[in-house]
Design a protein around this motif. Sequence first.
Motif, PDB file in Angstrom:
ATOM      1  N   ILE A 144      49.559   5.515  65.455  1.00  0.00           N
ATOM      2  CA  ILE A 144      50.741   5.099  66.203  1.00  0.00           C
ATOM      3  C   ILE A 144      51.358   3.881  65.537  1.00  0.00           C
ATOM      4  O   ILE A 144      50.677   2.884  65.259  1.00  0.00           O
ATOM      5  N   VAL A 145      52.679   3.993  65.339  1.00  0.00           N
ATOM      6  CA  VAL A 145      53.389   2.881  64.730  1.00  0.00           C
ATOM      7  C   VAL A 145      54.515   2.363  65.625  1.00  0.00           C
ATOM      8  O   VAL A 145      55.078   1.295  65.348  1.00  0.00           O
ATOM      9  N   GLY A 146      54.887   3.109  66.640  1.00  0.00           N
ATOM     10  CA  GLY A 146      55.984   2.638  67.479  1.00  0.00           C
ATOM     11  C   GLY A 146      55.953   3.259  68.885  1.00  0.00           C
ATOM     12  O   GLY A 146      55.470   4.366  69.106  1.00  0.00           O
ATOM     13  N   LEU A 147      56.482   2.502  69.909  1.00  0.00           N
ATOM     14  CA  LEU A 147      56.565   2.955  71.306  1.00  0.00           C
ATOM     15  C   LEU A 147      57.719   2.234  71.971  1.00  0.00           C
ATOM     16  O   LEU A 147      57.801   0.998  71.905  1.00  0.00           O
ATOM     17  N   ASN A 148      58.636   2.976  72.582  1.00  0.00           N
ATOM     18  CA  ASN A 148      59.785   2.311  73.202  1.00  0.00           C
ATOM     19  C   ASN A 148      59.430   1.797  74.602  1.00  0.00           C
ATOM     20  O   ASN A 148      58.321   2.005  75.112  1.00  0.00           O
ATOM     21  N   ASP A 149      60.435   1.096  75.207  1.00  0.00           N
ATOM     22  CA  ASP A 149      60.181   0.450  76.511  1.00  0.00           C
ATOM     23  C   ASP A 149      59.807   1.463  77.600  1.00  0.00           C
ATOM     24  O   ASP A 149      58.904   1.226  78.405  1.00  0.00           O
ATOM     25  N   THR A 201      51.463  -1.757  75.837  1.00  0.00           N
ATOM     26  CA  THR A 201      52.554  -2.268  75.012  1.00  0.00           C
ATOM     27  C   THR A 201      52.459  -1.601  73.641  1.00  0.00           C
ATOM     28  O   THR A 201      51.428  -1.022  73.276  1.00  0.00           O
ATOM     29  N   GLU A 202      53.547  -1.711  72.904  1.00  0.00           N
ATOM     30  CA  GLU A 202      53.544  -1.123  71.563  1.00  0.00           C
ATOM     31  C   GLU A 202      52.466  -1.761  70.697  1.00  0.00           C
ATOM     32  O   GLU A 202      51.769  -1.058  69.948  1.00  0.00           O
ATOM     33  N   ARG A 246      49.488   0.181  68.488  1.00  0.00           N
ATOM     34  CA  ARG A 246      49.761   0.289  67.063  1.00  0.00           C
ATOM     35  C   ARG A 246      48.449   0.421  66.308  1.00  0.00           C
ATOM     36  O   ARG A 246      47.526  -0.359  66.498  1.00  0.00           O
ATOM     37  N   GLY A 247      48.370   1.475  65.418  1.00  0.00           N
ATOM     38  CA  GLY A 247      47.168   1.736  64.629  1.00  0.00           C
ATOM     39  C   GLY A 247      46.192   2.680  65.325  1.00  0.00           C
ATOM     40  O   GLY A 247      45.219   3.127  64.714  1.00  0.00           O
ATOM     41  N   GLU A 248      46.438   2.980  66.641  1.00  0.00           N
ATOM     42  CA  GLU A 248      45.567   3.895  67.376  1.00  0.00           C
ATOM     43  C   GLU A 248      46.008   5.343  67.141  1.00  0.00           C
ATOM     44  O   GLU A 248      47.143   5.617  66.749  1.00  0.00           O
ATOM     45  N   SER A 249      45.088   6.296  67.405  1.00  0.00           N
ATOM     46  CA  SER A 249      45.428   7.712  67.284  1.00  0.00           C
ATOM     47  C   SER A 249      45.757   8.273  68.674  1.00  0.00           C
ATOM     48  O   SER A 249      45.616   7.605  69.698  1.00  0.00           O
ATOM     49  N   TRP A 250      46.188   9.528  68.693  1.00  0.00           N
ATOM     50  CA  TRP A 250      46.535  10.176  69.962  1.00  0.00           C
ATOM     51  C   TRP A 250      45.342  10.332  70.901  1.00  0.00           C
ATOM     52  O   TRP A 250      45.492  10.495  72.104  1.00  0.00           O
TER      53      TRP A 250
END
Length: 719
Positions: free
Chosen positions: A164-169, A178-179, A183-187
Motif C-alpha cells: 500500500i502506497v496511498g489511501l484517500n480521506d 490513516t494512510e 503505507r508499506g502494508e499488504s492487502w
Amino acid sequence: MSTPTGTVRVLHVDDDPALAELVATYLERESDAIEVLTEHDPAAALDRLEAGDVDCVVSDYDMPGADGLELLEAVRERRPDLPFILFTGKGSEEIASEAITAGVTDYLQKERSPEQYAVLANRVENAVAQHRSQTALEESQQRLSLFIEQSPLGVLEYDENFEIVGLNDTGEEILGYTEAELRGESWERLVADSSYDDVAEVTDRLAAAEGGYHSVDENVRKDGEVIICEWHNRVVTDDDGDVVAVFSLFQDVTDRKRHERELEQYEAYLQASTDVITVLDRSRTIRYQSPSVSRILGYDSGALVGEDAFGYVHPADREEATAAFSALLSGETEAATVGLRFRAADGEWRWLEVRATDHLDHPEVGGVVTNSRDVTERHEREQELREVNALLSTLVGTLPVGVLAEDADRSVLAANDRLFELFDLPGDPADVVGEDCERLARQVSDVFADPEGFVERIDELTAEPRSVRNETLELADGRTFARSHEPIELEDGAGHLWVYRDVSERMDHERELRRRNRRLNEFASVVSHDLRSPLNVASGYLELLEAEYDDDRLERVEAALGRMDDIVTELLSLARSGRDIGATEPVDLAEAVEAARRTTAAENDLEVLLPAEPVTVEADRDRLRQLVENLLANAVEHAGPGVTVRVGAMEGGFYVVDDGPGIPEGERETVFDPGYSTAGDGAGFGLSIVEQVADAHGWDVTLHEGEAGGARFEITTER
C-alpha cells in the motif's frame, strides 16, 4: 414494561371533570415520567395539541360536540403518527371495530377497578416508547441513506509489489486507518479470513496484468470491526506491460447488503402476508401487486397488472369503492377503508377489507396503495352471529318467562319484557344493560316474602355456580314465582342465566288437586267399607234363599246386586285414578295396548289394530294401561261384540278409534262426566276414569268422530 426516555406528556380528554382529575391523579401516581394535561372539550384539546408538546392523547368516546373517533380523525389530520388511546366507558364491538379501522393506537374500556389505571399507564408508556423508537429509527435511516448517496468512494493504491502506497480521506474513514499507518502494508492486513482465498485469487490475476476485477469482500477495520466492502480493482501498466500500480476503488456496502437481506426478507413477508398490496394509478389501473395475490386470490403474480381493478369488484360494492377512491384523488381524505367482494381466480367472490392510502405524489410510488385482507371467513362468521343474535333477541323478547343474563362481573347482559312485567320494573329492558346485578336484585327484593333470603340465594349461586331448576319463591302478596339458574360460559369467565315464572295458578291447582285427592281418598274409604260390606251381606243371604227357593225374582235380585257391585268397583277405580301418578318412564304404546286388551273382560269380542310404527309415551305404565283398558271396554260396551279398535300415533300424542256407531255430537262434551253411559247396564264411570288418568299425567283427552263414523278419542301428551 418499556419506559420511554424523558417526560411523557399525556393530553387527557374527558367531559367529566371529576373523572378527568381522577385519571390524571392515578396516571401520575403510576409513573413519575407521566405528566397529564387535561381538557374537557375536544375543540380545546385540539388547540392544546397545536400549542404544546404532547406525546400521547387519551380520550373518552361519548362527549358533547364530538365523540372520541371524531377527535381521533382531527388529531390524525394534524399529527398522523401521534399515539391515541381510546379510554371509554361506552364499549361495544362496533365502537372497537370503528376505532381500529380509524387507526387508534389502543382501545381500553373503563372499569370500576383502580387496577385499570396501571394498565392505562403501561399502555401509554409502551405506545410513546414505540413511537419515539420508530421516529428515531426513521431519522437514522434517513441520515444513513443520505450518507450513502453523497459519499465519494475510497481509493486505495498499491505498488507493483502490492504494498500500500496511498489511501484517500474517505478510505481512511471507511477503514479506520490513516494512510501512514497502512503505507508499506499488504492487502492481507485488511481482509477477513472468510474472504482471504477470494482476494488472493484476484491479486494473482492483477499481478499478471489481466485488467480489472470486481469483488465484494469482508474487511477488518483498525478497531477490529468486520465490514463488507465493494471493490473495483484496476491494474495500471506501462508501455512495456509491466505493472506500475494497482488502484482499488471501494465503498463500505455493509448497510447496503443488510438492506438487501432485509429486502429479501420483505419479499418473503409479502409472499407469506395475509394482505395483498396493490398500487393503483389515477385511472384505477393496477400497476403493482404483491406476490401474495397468488396464494390469497389465486392469480399468477403480475397477472392483474394493467387491469382495471374495479372490474373485479362485485357490482353491488362498486359505488362505495368508487366513492372512497374519488375521495383519495380529490384530497378529501388521505386514507379510506372499505369492505368489498373481489372476484378470485376461481370465479368465487371473496370478501376483502381494503385500506387505501394516498401516495400519488410520492416520487417512487405515484399511486394509491391498498392493503387488502381476505376476511371472507370473518364476514361469514359475523353474518351468522348477527343472524343468531337477531334470532336470540326475538326469542328472548317473546318468551313467556322472565329472563336475565349477567356476565362474569355481574353486569346485566340482557333482559326481556316479561321480567319487567313480573317485577313491575319501570322503563325498558335495554335500560338495565350494563347495570350491577346485585343492585338490581336488592331493588326488586321487596316484592318477596323473604327479601334477604332472595338476595342471599342469588349470591350463593353466583359464588358457586350450578344448575338449579324451578325453586319456588313466595311473594309478599301471596303469589309464587319459580326460579331457575344456569351457569353460562363466556369469553371473560362464567356468566349466569336466570329464569323467573309466575306459577301461582299452578301452585293453586296443585293445592286443589291435593285437596280433591284427600276427598277422593275419603270417598274411596266410604265406598270400600260402608257399601261393600252391606253388598257382601246381601249377596250371602241371597245365596241362602236361592238354595231354598227356585224363584225367577231371585235372579233379578242377583243381577241388581251384581250391578251395584260393578258400580262400587268403578267408583273405587274412579277415586283412585285421581290420585297423583307414580314414576313415569318411556312406555311402548303397543305393549300397553296389548296388556290392556288381555285384561279387558270382553277381550274376545274385539279386534285391536296396533300402531304400524313404534310409539313411545312418557307415562306411569300401570295408569296408561288402565286408560287404554277403559277405552277398549267402552268400545265393546257401546259398539257391541266384533268391534274393531285401531290405535295409532298423531302429532303430540296418540288416538284410539273404533268402528262402532259413535257418540252423538250433542253428547260429546258430557261423555266424561261420572255416571254417563248409553248402555243400559253400564256404570258410566269408564270415560271419567280415562279423563282422570289423563289429567294426572298432564294430558288432554278429547272426543271426535272417526273417519268411519265411530268414536275417536285423541290423547294429547305434549301441551
